[in-house]
Design a protein around this motif. Sequence first.
Motif, mmCIF file in Angstrom:
data_model
loop_
_atom_site.group_PDB
_atom_site.id
_atom_site.type_symbol
_atom_site.label_atom_id
_atom_site.label_comp_id
_atom_site.label_asym_id
_atom_site.label_seq_id
_atom_site.Cartn_x
_atom_site.Cartn_y
_atom_site.Cartn_z
ATOM 1 N N GLY A 37 0.766 -1.237 0.000
ATOM 2 C CA GLY A 37 0.000 0.000 0.000
ATOM 3 C C GLY A 37 0.794 1.282 0.000
ATOM 4 N N LEU A 38 1.661 1.467 -0.978
ATOM 5 C CA LEU A 38 2.327 2.755 -1.160
ATOM 6 C C LEU A 38 1.633 3.457 -2.325
ATOM 7 N N PRO A 39 0.761 4.425 -2.053
ATOM 8 C CA PRO A 39 -0.045 5.020 -3.126
ATOM 9 C C PRO A 39 0.768 5.631 -4.255
ATOM 10 N N GLU A 40 1.921 6.204 -3.944
ATOM 11 C CA GLU A 40 2.736 6.822 -4.977
ATOM 12 C C GLU A 40 3.362 5.800 -5.914
ATOM 13 N N LEU A 41 3.280 4.525 -5.561
ATOM 14 C CA LEU A 41 3.796 3.442 -6.395
ATOM 15 C C LEU A 41 2.671 2.579 -6.959
ATOM 16 N N ASN A 42 1.680 2.259 -6.145
ATOM 17 C CA ASN A 42 0.675 1.244 -6.501
ATOM 18 C C ASN A 42 -0.761 1.773 -6.440
ATOM 19 N N ARG A 43 -0.971 3.033 -6.742
ATOM 20 C CA ARG A 43 -2.314 3.603 -6.563
ATOM 21 C C ARG A 43 -3.384 2.808 -7.317
ATOM 22 N N GLY A 44 -3.114 2.436 -8.565
ATOM 23 C CA GLY A 44 -4.098 1.688 -9.346
ATOM 24 C C GLY A 44 -4.431 0.346 -8.733
ATOM 25 N N ALA A 45 -3.413 -0.387 -8.292
ATOM 26 C CA ALA A 45 -3.631 -1.697 -7.680
ATOM 27 C C ALA A 45 -4.350 -1.567 -6.345
ATOM 28 N N ILE A 46 -4.061 -0.511 -5.596
ATOM 29 C CA ILE A 46 -4.719 -0.293 -4.307
ATOM 30 C C ILE A 46 -6.210 -0.091 -4.504
ATOM 31 N N LEU A 61 9.052 12.828 6.834
ATOM 32 C CA LEU A 61 7.633 12.589 7.070
ATOM 33 C C LEU A 61 7.395 12.377 8.555
ATOM 34 N N ASP A 62 6.130 12.301 8.926
ATOM 35 C CA ASP A 62 5.735 11.935 10.280
ATOM 36 C C ASP A 62 5.584 10.417 10.312
ATOM 37 N N ASN A 63 6.378 9.747 11.137
ATOM 38 C CA ASN A 63 6.380 8.281 11.148
ATOM 39 C C ASN A 63 5.060 7.668 11.580
ATOM 40 N N LEU A 64 4.250 8.396 12.361
ATOM 41 C CA LEU A 64 2.967 7.857 12.808
ATOM 42 C C LEU A 64 1.828 8.155 11.840
ATOM 43 N N LEU A 65 2.034 9.085 10.921
ATOM 44 C CA LEU A 65 0.966 9.452 9.991
ATOM 45 C C LEU A 65 1.295 8.923 8.591
ATOM 46 N N LYS A 66 2.019 9.650 7.762
ATOM 47 C CA LYS A 66 2.367 9.103 6.448
ATOM 48 C C LYS A 66 3.166 7.822 6.581
ATOM 49 N N GLY A 67 3.867 7.653 7.702
ATOM 50 C CA GLY A 67 4.619 6.429 7.929
ATOM 51 C C GLY A 67 3.816 5.309 8.550
ATOM 52 N N ALA A 68 2.534 5.529 8.853
ATOM 53 C CA ALA A 68 1.721 4.486 9.491
ATOM 54 C C ALA A 68 0.228 4.777 9.306
ATOM 55 N N SER A 69 -0.412 5.357 10.319
ATOM 56 C CA SER A 69 -1.875 5.453 10.341
ATOM 57 C C SER A 69 -2.430 6.394 9.277
ATOM 58 N N GLY A 70 -1.761 7.505 9.004
ATOM 59 C CA GLY A 70 -2.237 8.407 7.963
ATOM 60 C C GLY A 70 -2.236 7.747 6.601
ATOM 61 N N GLN A 71 -1.158 7.017 6.304
ATOM 62 C CA GLN A 71 -1.092 6.304 5.035
ATOM 63 C C GLN A 71 -2.140 5.198 4.970
ATOM 64 N N ALA A 72 -2.433 4.560 6.099
ATOM 65 C CA ALA A 72 -3.472 3.531 6.130
ATOM 66 C C ALA A 72 -4.828 4.132 5.782
ATOM 67 N N VAL A 73 -5.118 5.326 6.302
ATOM 68 C CA VAL A 73 -6.379 5.998 5.971
ATOM 69 C C VAL A 73 -6.361 6.466 4.518
ATOM 70 N N GLN A 74 -5.225 6.923 4.036
ATOM 71 C CA GLN A 74 -5.096 7.270 2.615
ATOM 72 C C GLN A 74 -5.439 6.056 1.751
ATOM 73 N N ASN A 75 -4.932 4.891 2.132
ATOM 74 C CA ASN A 75 -5.247 3.656 1.409
ATOM 75 C C ASN A 75 -6.735 3.320 1.503
ATOM 76 N N MET A 76 -7.333 3.508 2.678
ATOM 77 C CA MET A 76 -8.770 3.285 2.833
ATOM 78 C C MET A 76 -9.559 4.195 1.898
ATOM 79 N N ASN A 77 -9.159 5.462 1.820
ATOM 80 C CA ASN A 77 -9.846 6.398 0.927
ATOM 81 C C ASN A 77 -9.803 5.907 -0.517
ATOM 82 N N LEU A 78 -8.659 5.389 -0.943
ATOM 83 C CA LEU A 78 -8.536 4.873 -2.305
ATOM 84 C C LEU A 78 -9.375 3.611 -2.491
ATOM 85 N N LEU A 79 -9.387 2.729 -1.503
ATOM 86 C CA LEU A 79 -10.165 1.490 -1.594
ATOM 87 C C LEU A 79 -11.653 1.752 -1.778
#
Length: 332
Positions: free
Chosen positions: A122-131, A298-316
């Motif tokens: 789940g790295l959106p900048e790499l796999n946005r379409g697959a996500i 980056l912020d390790n708890l946000l883009k590095g963890a929970s923020g990126q997880a929510v970003q992935n949820m938004n894409l899903l």
Amino acid sequence: MTELRSNKIKAGIIGGAGYTGGEMLRILINHPNVDIAFVNSTSNAGNYIYEVHTDLFGDTELKFSDGLQTDIDVLFLCVGHGDAKKFLEANAIPDNVKIIDLSQDFRLSKNSKTGSKSFVYGLPELNRGAIKSAQNIANPGCFATCLQLGLLPLASKGLLNSEVHISATTGSTGAGQSLAATSHFTWRNDNLSVYKVFNHQHLSEIGESLKQLQPTFDQTLNFIPYRGDFTRGIFASIYMDSELSEEEALKLYEDFFAGHPFTHVTDRNIDLKQVVNTNKVFLQVKKHGNKLFIISMLDNLLKGASGQAVQNMNLLFGFDERAGLRLKATGF
């Protein structure tokens, strides 16, 4: 243009008492498209969430539970490494429930399946379409996210052709909530140290992503991680040989991240407070002689963890990718 969903989904959180669970709650409580169905913490079952995450007093009356609800749309696994796989082996999660795992259990291609479930990195900048078309997401590691975003534009053009030298300092929250000798305030304060020199566990997922864009990549990633005297954030400096001019490198990075709302490229000097408490990544690109020098932070708890997880949820779920993540840096 893709039509964005406006209806709400139901989310569950496993492991809600830790650092990443707390950040997940802070985001989802204010997310316009999410209702939190339950927050699991066996050690805090029955307690109000604000009794553990005290800053949430006044924001929610939710209590921790020790149960599992499956009438949800998405399940976040905010548990320790190795525990996510055990949880899925012990609990039957319906196939219609999307899972976003924040541990390292399913990040590598050789470990991306368990039972009937498979995970997309789940790295959106790499796999946005697959996500967008995935069922389950393996959320990247914090160092891995920071360093990959500093290197992927070069890999996309086959330009990683020399050894890469990296030094990166992380805040104390990167060590998790469980106390260890090196996470006590009295040890960490006014102190600096290295750890896992040249063999950090995130190197494997970084290597897989680089080879996804540059299959011939076989260079050494010389990575020196530091424990920093601050709470949150990662500041990484990266350099390698490059024939690109500074103008060419800057354009390459700007073009690669065009359309990605959280990753920003500049030639100006940057500092960590600009991204702490946000889901942003800032990248500085400079040339020094024949060396290309990149700062990624980056912020390790946000883009590095929970923020990126929510970003992935938004894409899903077809939400605005930035929903719930328009967060303000601390500034001072």
